[in-house]
Structures are given as structure tokens and as C-alpha cells.
Design an enzyme around this catalytic site. Structure first.
Site, short mmCIF file in Angstrom:
data_model
loop_
_atom_site.label_atom_id
_atom_site.label_comp_id
_atom_site.label_asym_id
_atom_site.label_seq_id
_atom_site.Cartn_x
_atom_site.Cartn_y
_atom_site.Cartn_z
N GLY A 1 -0.93 -1.16 6.96
CA GLY A 1 -2.35 -1.36 7.18
C GLY A 1 -2.99 -2.24 6.11
O GLY A 1 -3.27 -3.42 6.32
N ARG A 2 -3.23 -1.65 4.94
CA ARG A 2 -3.92 -2.37 3.87
C ARG A 2 -3.14 -3.58 3.37
O ARG A 2 -3.69 -4.69 3.22
CB ARG A 2 -4.21 -1.42 2.71
CG ARG A 2 -5.28 -0.38 3.00
CD ARG A 2 -5.37 0.67 1.89
NE ARG A 2 -4.20 1.54 1.88
CZ ARG A 2 -4.02 2.55 1.03
NH1 ARG A 2 -4.92 2.78 0.09
NH2 ARG A 2 -2.95 3.32 1.10
N CYS B 1 0.89 -1.16 0.00
CA CYS B 1 0.00 0.00 0.00
C CYS B 1 0.93 1.21 0.00
O CYS B 1 1.86 1.25 -0.80
CB CYS B 1 -0.96 -0.03 1.18
SG CYS B 1 -0.20 -0.42 2.78
#
Length: 391
Positions: free
Chosen positions: A217-218, A212
Site C-alpha cells: 500500500g504505502r 512499509c
């Protein structure tokens, strides 16, 4: 609250003295440390963050110094601007994820091997990054960034894609998760993204690099979902493997809810929000299922004398806030949260699964447990539905 140090501090001391290799002919501008795959590490060595690290700009040539009244070198100013953007991005990310996270874009690309053929990392910044990933055996670059992510740090995605096309045996694929730090958007996008990733891995070769922007996170969430849904890992085991090599904050609850959505069917229920406070000319709602950077308009019901929003939502808990004539306010007539660390109070709503049969409710409850695992039947259901999405 978890405290995560800057990524470049994770390099083990025994490797900190490794010599760099040139990324380009001009080794004065940027150097790269050797990249060690887990498969080639000495016995007992753990996986580590590898940095495609930038060093300070050279001033060996007069042409590189742009004279100005301030006397500031243009390249240094550019690095300072990137540093400022990293500060803002890291602050936003930490606030959204509830952990102290640091991303330094100006330090270059960083990554970790989660599995021998699966890497989680930060975003590519230049076409040369494609070359360096290919050198360590990457055959698929899987980008989760949206255009605004790229624009924020000035990344030329077209140049990166063109370089990938020029390289033999490497594919660059985009599968945007459009709202960064947003668990609902992650939940909704995961099935289609994993379907695309599984197809890419099946049709490609070599190591897969999932990224990402910061890789915190993603990208970790997508890697975990792939390991959970496709490779057969328990979610807790996959997360333990990930956290052992890369300190990050994938939204585990979003993965669990996405898993339940696929297996149970992801039915939605209508919710109704009402605003009947002081006279106003415009009322909107932010948060809910659209994120805090978007708003949903309420419609004024002249018969009832209040503003109303009808919205279909899958089961889960949603926070939101009203925007009345431009003023952010919460509704005292609806459920409210406790003040967060900044003192802000939001409204929230719980969408229950009361309409489901007992077996479906028990399945959801089991899948939301900390040590949840999938049955063979559930894995088959997931594979079939992901295959349908990819087609």
C-alpha cells in the site's frame, strides 16, 4: 474486486528450484534464495518477488526444545503467533483496500525491482536483512512504518538502524506515514515524504529500497509518486510498470489529489457537522480526515441545543461516523453511503472546489483523469515545492 495471491506464489517456475544461500552461520534456521536484479536477468526474464524466506525451526539440539506441559516447541509457538498476526493484518488490509491481499510476515522479507535502481518491498525484520539488501546493491533503505507497525510484529528498528550504520555505504531513513490503509493521511504526507526520499536518493548511492509493512500500500504509492513527480513518468505508465512486477494496491486517487494539492495550493474549506439526536453526554466523530482509529470531539452549543464540530478540509470525499456515548451511529439528517460488504452505513461529505477559479478547476479535473500527465510547468512547480519542503 481484485484477487491477489500470497506473494510467495509469484516466483516463476523456471526459478523455483534456485538454491538458497546462507544468511548466517546457522543455515538450519533460515535460508535465503538468490536475489536476481533486473539488470542481470537473462533475456526475456521478467522481474519477480524475491523472498528472504524463513523455514521451520530446527530441533537438532536438545537445548532448542523447551519442555512444557503442552509439549510445544517455543520457536514453533512464536511462528504460530506471527502467523496469527499475519492473518489479522491481512484481513484488516483487505477490508481497508477493497482487495484480497495477503501478507505473511513469518515468511520473511519479499521485494520487487520496479526500476533497476528502485525496489518496493516488505519490512526488514532483523539486522541481517540489512546485510542481504547490501549484497544486492541497496544503498538507501527508506522506511515508511510508524512505531506501532514495528511493535505489532516485534521488529527491533533500533538494531536494524545500528546495523545500517555499521555497513559502509548504506543509509537507513524513516519517513513515517502514520495511518496505515488511510488515503487521506497518505495524501497529506506524500509531499513531505517524497521530498525526503528525493533528498536521500540524491545524497546516497546504489539502489533504493522503499518499504512499509507488507509493501502493498504505502510503499508502492510512494514509489509511484516519486516516478510521477520526479522521474517524469505518466502515473498510469508508472503504475503499469509496478503492477507488472508486484501485485499491490497503491491508492491512485490519493496520489492524484496530493498532486493537485501541490500544484493548486491545497486550500481548505470549513465544514460543519451537527448532532442533535436524543439526549447524550458525549459525541465524537471518527473517520473524516483523522481515520477510523481516532475520534474528534463535538462541542455542545447550549444556545442552539445541538453538538457541533467545525473542521477545515481540502477538497475531496470523506466518510465518517458519529460515536454517541460510546455507540457508533450514522446521522440520518446527513448524507449516507450505501451499505458496504459488511452491511455498515456511514455518513459522508463532499468538499467541493467551488471557490477556485475556472483554470484551477480545469487543472484539478485533468489531474484526476485516468491518463493524467503533468506539464513541464507543473513538474517545475512540484520540484520547487518539494525542494522547499526538504529545506
Amino acid at each position: 474486486m481484485a484477487l491477489l495471491q500470497p506473494l510467495h506464489s509469484y516466483l516463476p517456475p523456471k526459478l523455483s528450484g534456485m538454491g538458497g544461500i546462507n544468511m548466517s552461520k546457522s543455515s538450519r534456521e533460515r535460508t535465503w534464495p538468490n536475489c536476481v536484479s533486473e539488470r542481470f536477468q537473462p533475456r526475456g526474464m521478467t522481474s519477480f518477488v524475491c523472498l528472504f524466506q524463513k523455514v521451520g525451526p530446527t530441533m537438532s539440539k536438545p537445548s532448542q526444545i523447551h519442555q512444557a506441559s503442552s509439549g510445544v516447541n517455543a520457536e514453533t509457538s512464536k511462528l504460530d503467533e506471527s502467523d496469527d498476526k499475519s492473518e489479522v493484518y491481512s484481513s484488516d488490509m483487505s477490508n481497508a483496500m477493497g482487495a484480497v491481499l495477503t501478507y505473511r510476515h513469518e515468511l520473511g522479507v519479499n521485494y520487487n525491482f520496479v526500476l533497476p535502481d528502485l525496489i518496493v518491498g516488505s519490512c526488514l525484520q532483523t539486522p541481517e536483512d540489512v546485510d542481504k539488501l547490501q549484497e544486492i546493491g541497496v544503498g538507501t533503505i527508506f522506511c515508511l512504518q510508524k512505531d506501532s507497525d514495528l511493535d505489532y510484529f516485534g521488529v527491533d528498528i533500533t538494531a536494524i538502524q545500528e546495523r545500517a550504520k555499521e555497513c559502509d555505504g548504506i543509509q537507513h531513513i524513516r519517513a513515517e506515514i502514520s495511518r496505515d490503509f488511510d488515503p487521506f493521511d497518505l495524501r497529506m504526507k506524500l509531499p513531505s515524504v517524497i521530498a525526503k526520499l528525493e533528498t536521500a536518493i540524491r545524497n546516497g548511492c546504489g539502489i533504493t529500497y522503499v518499504h512499509c509493512t507488507a509493501g502493498l500500500g504505502r510503499a508502492p504509492a510512494v514509489a509511484l509518486s516519486y516516478m510521477y513527480w520526479i522521474l517524469g513518468y505518466k502515473l498510469s505508465k508508472a503504475n503499469k510498470l509496478l503492477q507488472n512486477v508486484r501485485k499491490c494496491c497503491p491508492n491512485i486517487e490519493a496520489i492524484k489529489r496530493a498532486t493537485a494539492d501541490i500544484i493548486i495550493g491545497g486550500d481548505k474549506q470549513e465544514v460543519i457537522l451537527k448532532w442533535q439526536k436524543r439526549p447524550c453526554t458525549n459525541v465524537e466523530v471518527s473517520g473524516l480526515d483523522v481515520g477510523w482509529d481516532q475520534r474528534l470531539p463535538l462541542v455542545f452549543d447550549e444556545t442552539e441545543g445541538y453538538w457541533v464540530l467545525h473542521r477545515d478540509l481540502p477538497f475531496g470525499r470523506y466518510e465518517y461516523k458519529y460515536v454517541s456515548d460510546g455507540n457508533w451511529v450514522y446521522n440520518t439528517d446527513e448524507l449516507v453511503t450505501q451499505p458496504n460488504v459488511d452491511g455498515h452505513v456511514n455518513n459522508y461529505i463532499e468538499v467541493k472546489d467551488d471557490h477556485l477559479d475556472d483554470m484551477s478547476k480545469e487543472t484539478i479535473q485533468r489531474l484526476m483523469n485516468d491518463d493524467a500527465d503533468l506539464t513541464e510547468t507543473e513538474r517545475k512547480i512540484i520540484r520547487e515545492r518539494l525542494e522547499a519542503l526538504s529545506n
